[in-house]
Design a protein around this motif. Structure first.
Motif, PDB file in Angstrom:
ATOM      1  N   VAL A 165      15.309 -48.906   5.651  1.00 53.39           N
ATOM      2  CA  VAL A 165      14.677 -48.739   4.382  1.00 53.39           C
ATOM      3  C   VAL A 165      13.797 -49.930   4.374  1.00 53.39           C
ATOM      4  O   VAL A 165      14.372 -51.126   4.464  1.00 53.39           O
TER       5      VAL A 165
ATOM      6  N   ASN B  11      19.221 -40.795  -1.898  1.00 51.91           N
ATOM      7  CA  ASN B  11      18.390 -40.899  -2.898  1.00 51.91           C
ATOM      8  C   ASN B  11      18.023 -42.291  -3.279  1.00 51.91           C
ATOM      9  O   ASN B  11      19.136 -42.976  -3.057  1.00 51.91           O
ATOM     10  N   SER B  12      17.014 -42.586  -3.838  1.00 55.35           N
ATOM     11  CA  SER B  12      16.618 -44.168  -4.437  1.00 55.35           C
ATOM     12  C   SER B  12      17.273 -44.935  -3.222  1.00 55.35           C
ATOM     13  O   SER B  12      17.952 -45.901  -3.658  1.00 55.35           O
TER      14      SER B  12
ATOM     15  N   SER C  14      11.318 -52.593   2.283  1.00 53.30           N
ATOM     16  CA  SER C  14      10.793 -53.034   0.890  1.00 53.30           C
ATOM     17  C   SER C  14       9.382 -52.795   0.747  1.00 53.30           C
ATOM     18  O   SER C  14       8.508 -52.685   1.531  1.00 53.30           O
TER      19      SER C  14
ATOM     20  N   GLN D 108      10.475 -46.004   2.900  1.00 53.44           N
ATOM     21  CA  GLN D 108      10.065 -46.962   2.050  1.00 53.44           C
ATOM     22  C   GLN D 108      11.388 -47.195   1.005  1.00 53.44           C
ATOM     23  O   GLN D 108      12.161 -46.025   0.493  1.00 53.44           O
ATOM     24  N   ALA D 109      11.552 -48.274   0.382  1.00 53.80           N
ATOM     25  CA  ALA D 109      12.416 -48.250  -0.759  1.00 53.80           C
ATOM     26  C   ALA D 109      12.147 -47.275  -1.963  1.00 53.80           C
ATOM     27  O   ALA D 109      10.998 -47.003  -2.157  1.00 53.80           O
ATOM     28  N   GLY D 110      13.169 -46.637  -2.403  1.00 55.73           N
ATOM     29  CA  GLY D 110      12.932 -45.502  -3.409  1.00 55.73           C
ATOM     30  C   GLY D 110      12.870 -44.428  -2.649  1.00 55.73           C
ATOM     31  O   GLY D 110      12.849 -43.265  -3.527  1.00 55.73           O
ATOM     32  N   GLY D 111      12.713 -44.082  -1.531  1.00 59.71           N
ATOM     33  CA  GLY D 111      12.597 -42.848  -0.722  1.00 59.71           C
ATOM     34  C   GLY D 111      13.704 -42.106  -0.438  1.00 59.71           C
ATOM     35  O   GLY D 111      15.050 -42.648  -1.017  1.00 59.71           O
ATOM     36  N   SER D 112      14.025 -41.046   0.061  1.00 58.49           N
ATOM     37  CA  SER D 112      15.036 -40.117   0.302  1.00 58.49           C
ATOM     38  C   SER D 112      15.305 -39.748   1.900  1.00 58.49           C
ATOM     39  O   SER D 112      14.279 -39.549   2.408  1.00 58.49           O
TER      40      SER D 112
ATOM     41  N   ARG E 267      23.459 -42.066  -6.054  1.00 59.18           N
ATOM     42  CA  ARG E 267      22.381 -42.278  -5.376  1.00 59.18           C
ATOM     43  C   ARG E 267      22.591 -41.289  -4.180  1.00 59.18           C
ATOM     44  O   ARG E 267      21.745 -40.621  -3.654  1.00 59.18           O
TER      45      ARG E 267
ATOM     46  N   LYS F  52      17.753 -48.126  -0.997  1.00 60.73           N
ATOM     47  CA  LYS F  52      17.489 -49.677  -0.883  1.00 60.73           C
ATOM     48  C   LYS F  52      17.497 -50.263   0.347  1.00 60.73           C
ATOM     49  O   LYS F  52      18.010 -49.720   1.327  1.00 60.73           O
TER      50      LYS F  52
END
Length: 115
Positions: free
Chosen positions: A113, A83-84, A115, A13-17, A66, A86
């Motif tokens: 990724v 990381n982070s 959203s 998911q967005a924001g994941g790593s 990132r 998008k």
């Protein structure tokens, strides 16, 4: 002959790593540049980050702050910590090594990724 095998891609998911790994084997010279590139559907392959044998790094502006590229020269491995993430980071990510005027590629690993 040089072989590169990527691993670590997947769906996040967005924001994941995610952390990508690349195992390099074959004839590897002491001076080389390892890197990660990516190609999204309909786009050209683009450089993401590179790292020299002496650990000097370069990042494309869109991933600065990132993503982190690193390498383990003893194990002939190169990594990409992402990381982070998008949605626009979605692409097939390719590992690359350049040495003595030649360039070698892995088969790629998909990063998606949502959203």
């Amino acid at each position: 002959q040089v072989q590169l095998v990527e691993s670590g891609g997947g769906l996040v998911q967005a924001g994941g790593s995610l952390r990508l790994s690349c195992a390099v084997s074959g004839t590897i010279f002491s001076v080389n540049v390892m890197g990660w590139y990516r190609q999204a559907p309909g786009n050209q392959r683009e450089l993401v980050a590179t790292i020299t044998t002496g650990s000097h790094t370069y990042y494309v502006d869109s991933v600065k702050g990132r993503f982190t590229i690193s390498r383990d020269n003893a194990k002939n491995m190169v990594y990409l910590q992402m990381n982070s993430l998008k949605p626009e980071d979605t692409a097939v990510y390719y590992c690359n090594i350049q040495q003595r005027g030649r360039s070698y590629w892995g088969q790629g690993t998909q990063v998606t990724v949502s959203s």
